[in-house]
Enzyme design. Structure first.
Site, short mmCIF file in Angstrom:
data_model
loop_
_atom_site.label_atom_id
_atom_site.label_comp_id
_atom_site.label_asym_id
_atom_site.label_seq_id
_atom_site.Cartn_x
_atom_site.Cartn_y
_atom_site.Cartn_z
NE ARG A 1 -11.87 2.73 -1.27
CZ ARG A 1 -11.86 2.83 -0.08
NH1 ARG A 1 -12.18 2.04 0.70
NH2 ARG A 1 -11.37 3.84 -0.49
CG ASN B 1 -7.55 -4.94 -7.19
OD1 ASN B 1 -8.94 -4.01 -7.46
ND2 ASN B 1 -7.09 -5.08 -6.13
CG HIS C 1 -16.90 3.22 3.46
ND1 HIS C 1 -16.36 3.15 2.07
CD2 HIS C 1 -15.25 3.18 4.51
CE1 HIS C 1 -15.43 3.36 2.43
NE2 HIS C 1 -14.90 3.09 3.21
CD GLU D 1 -18.43 2.52 -0.46
OE1 GLU D 1 -18.02 3.11 -0.13
OE2 GLU D 1 -18.32 1.50 -0.26
C1 COI Z 1 -10.18 4.98 3.42
O1 COI Z 1 -9.31 5.99 3.39
O2 COI Z 1 -9.47 5.12 2.02
C2 COI Z 1 -11.53 4.83 3.44
O3 COI Z 1 -12.38 4.02 3.12
C3 COI Z 1 -12.15 5.81 4.26
C4 COI Z 1 -12.71 6.90 3.36
C5 COI Z 1 -13.59 6.84 2.78
C6 COI Z 1 -13.26 8.15 3.91
#
Ligand code: COI
Length: 334
Positions: free
Chosen positions: A235, A212, A298, A264
């Site tokens: 994301r 996706n 983030h 990222e």
């Molecule tokens: C997740 O928990 O999926 C996040 O996006 C936070 C993580 C990257 C610390």
């Protein structure tokens, strides 16, 4: 005593790891995220705990397997960084934290949404330059007369919807499997219905690599209500940068707020001397599109309650796996 190496543990997080360590695991903390360069830190320990954006690929998993490490767990909800297939082949068990305080990400998504909806960042960026004029772009609706669209009304989307609902907004949502609570709070519709009606659209959809990416493309943006705001705290890969910037240039949307970006692994946690030094062209272009684009690094889950949940649930995952051989939060290749 089981020895666990935890990667990506910031100094302010260590006291929480220590305080919540009710199973007395012998912890090794590594401040940096797991990369190919610091994988050796885990040698001699029994298990590894990572977070999002750690490099959990075949190369690192082969090393873990060779050192007898049989468990590599993540304390994130998203597990797109975990190579489940290689782990299965190498006999490594994986697990995640399926949920932590949903307010953490929901509040940030809400804040980005309201900031763009009321053109706060536009005003601030002007006054910082001594410009106190009021432009037509600052003219605003009020949230109690607006509609907020939630794409993916799981725990986080539902929590964000509650925040907007408390201010009087109408909530519409798209989700193939909505909970009863979500159905009570929001008017459920197709993705198209949600995009057409909403003044703010907020995305809370997991990212499945190869499945996706670019959910937000030109057609998605084209279906949005003209002038609406788009928020992505899920994301970066879910949103196509060209489509977003084109939507902003043509005024099809008025703002994009994101706590997540593409690439990222090479960006989050790093500081670049100039905007031009950001290694991803799409991220550079998004950052340069401020004040219409707001990017945070983030930090959605970077709150005390969320951190405590991530750590406690991870410790429970290790304890359950060590004592029963599995955990209810195990993740496996499909
Ligand atoms: C997740 O928990 O999926 C996040 O996006 C936070 C993580 C990257 C610390």
């Amino acid at each position: 005593m089981t020895k666990i190496t935890a990667y990506g543990v910031r100094p302010i997080e260590k006291p929480y790891f220590d305080k919540l360590n009710k199973y007395n695991f012998e912890m090794t903390y590594v401040e940096d995220l797991l990369t190919h360069d610091n994988v050796e830190a885990a040698k001699g320990t029994d298990a590894v705990l990572v977070r999002g954006n750690c490099v959990v690929d075949r190369q690192n998993l082969e090393k873990f397997a060779a050192w007898g490490i049989k468990r590599v767990f993540t304390r994130s909800v998203g597990y797109n960084h975990m190579d489940l297939q290689s782990a299965a082949e190498l006999g490594i068990q994986m697990a995640r934290v399926p949920g932590y305080s949903p307010y953490a990400v929901a509040e940030l998504a809400f804040t980005l949404g309201m900031t763009l909806f009321r053109h706060v960042n536009l005003g601030i960026s002007q006054t910082r330059q001594g410009n106190f004029t009021i432009s037509p772009a600052m003219f605003s609706k009020e949230i109690h007369t607006a509609t907020v669209g939630i794409v993916g009304i799981g725990r986080i989307g539902y929590t964000e919807a509650k925040l907007y609902k408390a201010l009087g907004a109408k909530i519409v949502a798209y989700d193939p499997y909505p909970s009863d609570a979500a159905k009570d709070l929001a008017e459920m519709g197709t993705l198209e219905d949600v995009l057409q009606q909403s003044d703010i659209v907020s995305i809370h959809v997991p990212y499945f690599p190869g499945k996706n990416e670019d959910l937000v493309d030109a057609s998605f943006i084209g279906k949005m209500k003209p002038g609406a705001v788009l928020i992505n705290t899920a994301r970066g890969e879910l949103a196509n940068v060209d489509a977003i910037l084109n939507g902003l240039d043509t005024d099809q949307i008025s703002g994009y707020g994101a706590d997540v970006v593409d690439d990222e692994v090479n960006i989050i946690g790093k500081s670049f001397d100039t905007e031009a030094a950001i290694p991803d062209a799409g991220v550079r272009r998004l950052v340069a599109a401020n004040p219409k684009v707001l990017i945070t690094p983030h930090v959605g889950s970077y709150t005390e309650p969320a951190l405590e949940d991530m750590i406690s649930i991870s410790y429970d995952n290790f304890n359950e796996a060590l004592t029963t051989g599995t955990t209810k939060n195990e993740i496996k290749a499909k």
